[in-house]
Design an enzyme around this catalytic site. Structure first.
Site, PDB file in Angstrom:
ATOM      1  N   ASP A  75      -7.639   5.633  -1.393  1.00 58.45           N
ATOM      2  CA  ASP A  75      -7.286   4.413  -0.680  1.00 58.45           C
ATOM      3  C   ASP A  75      -6.759   3.359  -1.659  1.00 58.45           C
ATOM      4  OD1 ASP A  75      -7.110   2.246   0.997  1.00 58.45           O
ATOM      5  OD2 ASP A  75      -9.182   2.343   1.720  1.00 58.45           O
ATOM      6  N   HIS A 111      -6.160   0.276  -0.850  1.00 54.39           N
ATOM      7  CA  HIS A 111      -6.529  -1.059  -0.361  1.00 54.39           C
ATOM      8  C   HIS A 111      -7.759  -1.614  -1.085  1.00 54.39           C
ATOM      9  CE1 HIS A 111      -4.244   0.867   2.907  1.00 54.39           C
ATOM     10  NE2 HIS A 111      -3.774  -0.342   3.112  1.00 54.39           N
ATOM     11  N   CYS A 160       0.806  -1.232   0.000  1.00 59.35           N
ATOM     12  CA  CYS A 160       0.000   0.000   0.000  1.00 59.35           C
ATOM     13  C   CYS A 160       0.839   1.283   0.000  1.00 59.35           C
ATOM     14  CB  CYS A 160      -0.988   0.001   1.169  1.00 59.35           C
ATOM     15  SG  CYS A 160      -0.267  -0.223   2.792  1.00 59.35           S
TER      16      CYS A 160
END
Length: 458
Positions: A345, A347, A111
């Site tokens: 994000d 993820h 990430c």
């Protein structure tokens, strides 16, 4: 026969884990984000105000953003178009195997590399397209609420697992093709912008040949003791991005460089030297520079005294964002409203896209929905980025940021400083790296120090 059976079990296990990761990192993408109608929203230097629509014109909101359960209007469409136009890099699966490992996905560990890619991508967008550029097809990205995305995730998991069992892969035809997009334009500049848009995204493709792709970043990370599957902190990623830019062999990338601050200090003469490097500048004049500043916004927790400075930084048009997050998760911070940060994000596990194909799809590289997080939840370790087109821009930016640092420091030592002169003038002499070793000995020590200090990223 027994060995063959074991191999088949291992392959099946790997496919199942891949399908499971695809589901696990798909749940969190679509959740409704609420914005206040009473406060401005800042996105990388652009300010937006949301207001109520006239009662007689109220329609069902198409946006995934919501303001206190009312329809949002005012500049909301402009904000959505601006936000969606930012390049979004997320977890991917089924990409070419990373050298030295059996990994074909970065789910669960990549990430911070992805948020670093997003920051660099924004720097390249400023460099080639400018801050006012937006993707003409941004508002054509499909919008769905969290419920429909949850059901889609289950379907995706089922399809992915079934395809894994059968050894087949689903192929999706691009919804927005290069030919269709360029066909809409009559202006040569718009056509050129779309070509650069695709070119920038292709540089971040998940293949060994992409200049800033995951494979290359991991290769540079090996020089600092990192490997595929390890966790990377914001400061380590800053140095990896610098090496990636330095090693990129493409004519379009010779006019930009990266400088990483040393011990929270930006040495102005070192920056200008990089911008005026005669070995790479040639007759093109001074280079653009992306300045990366790894900092800590407190000890174990983020110090709220730094909130105003972070907001001030994100209010600057030459800010390219912040590699940060909260403990155990890295996010790319690009804006704020009140005391909440707006972020993208990484993820979310998506399928590999072959960017070497002329007409590769763009939709999965643009995030359809912003997210918000309280500043108090932010992990103190982060890297702040700025873009300066030339030496004059750098000098102006350093003056503006220095004033901001003095105002926000409240008689405390500033978060970082700009110092006239070279680092060697202050006894920070570093060993010159040779061609075989991309990181100098001093850089390796710094990277190891950062690795032990930063939060764990899952």
């Amino acid at each position: 026969m027994e060995a063959t059976g074991t191999d088949e079990v291992d392959k099946l296990k790997t496919k199942f884990i891949s399908a499971w990761n695809n589901m696990k990192y798909s749940w969190v993408l679509k959740t409704k984000t609420y914005f206040s109608r009473n406060s401005p929203v800042l996105l990388l230097g652009k300010c937006y105000h949301f207001k109520y629509e006239d009662e007689s014109k109220m329609l069902t909101a198409r946006s995934v953003c919501a303001i206190e359960d009312h329809v949002i209007a005012g500049n909301v469409e402009e904000f959505r178009k601006d936000f969606i136009s930012r390049i979004w890099l997320t977890y991917r699966e089924e990409f070419p195997q990373i050298e030295g490992s059996a990994l074909t996905t970065d789910c669960g560990w990549g990430c911070t590399l992805r948020t670093g890619q997003m920051l660099l991508a924004q720097g390249l967008v400023l460099h080639f397209l400018g801050r006012d550029w937006t993707w003409p097809d941004a508002l054509n990205i499909e919008n769905s609420d969290s419920e429909s995305w949850t059901s889609n995730t289950v379907k995706k998991f089922t399809a992915s697992f079934e395809a894994s069992l059968s050894g087949e892969r689903e192929f999706k035809t691009p919804a927005i093709s290069l030919k269709e997009t360029i066909g809409k334009y009559s202006d040569d500049r718009e056509i050129q912008n779309e070509i650069y848009h695709r070119k920038i995204i292709s540089w971040f493709g998940d293949s060994p040949l992409a200049f800033f792709g995951l494979h290359q970043l991991i290769e540079y990370g090996k020089k600092s003791g990192k490997k595929a599957g390890d966790w990377y902190g914001p400061a380590v990623v800053a140095h990896i991005l610098r090496k990636a830019i330095e090693e990129a062999r493409h004519p379009d990338l010779q006019g930009i460089t990266i400088y990483v601050a040393q011990d929270c200090t930006v040495y102005s003469s070192d920056v200008i030297d990089k911008q005026n490097d005669p070995m790479t500048c040639g007759d093109a004049g001074d280079k653009a520079v992306i300045i990366l500043v790894p900092v800590r916004l407190g000890g174990e927790r983020t110090n709220t005294d730094y909130l105003e400075f972070v907001k001030g930084v994100l209010s600057l048009e030459y800010c390219v964002g912040i590699i940060g997050g909260k403990p155990k998760q890295s996010y790319y911070f690009a804006g704020f409203q009140d005391d909440s940060l707006i972020y993208m994000d990484p993820h979310y596990c998506q399928s590999f896209v072959d960017v070497s194909i002329k007409d590769f799809p763009l939709e999965t590289f643009h995030c359809p929905s912003p997210k918000k997080m309280s500043f108090r939840k932010m992990d103190p370790s982060c890297t702040i980025g700025f873009y300066c087109r030339n030496v004059q821009d750098f000098e102006r930016a350093s003056e503006e940021i220095t004033k901001m640092l003095k105002i926000s420091s409240k008689e405390k030592y500033p978060l970082f400083t700009f110092v006239n002169g070279h680092s060697r003038d202050f006894d920070f002499t570093s060993t010159t790296a040779n061609e075989e070793d991309l990181f100098s000995e001093d850089e390796k020590k710094n990277l190891k120090k950062f690795s032990t200090e930063e939060f764990v990223l899952l």
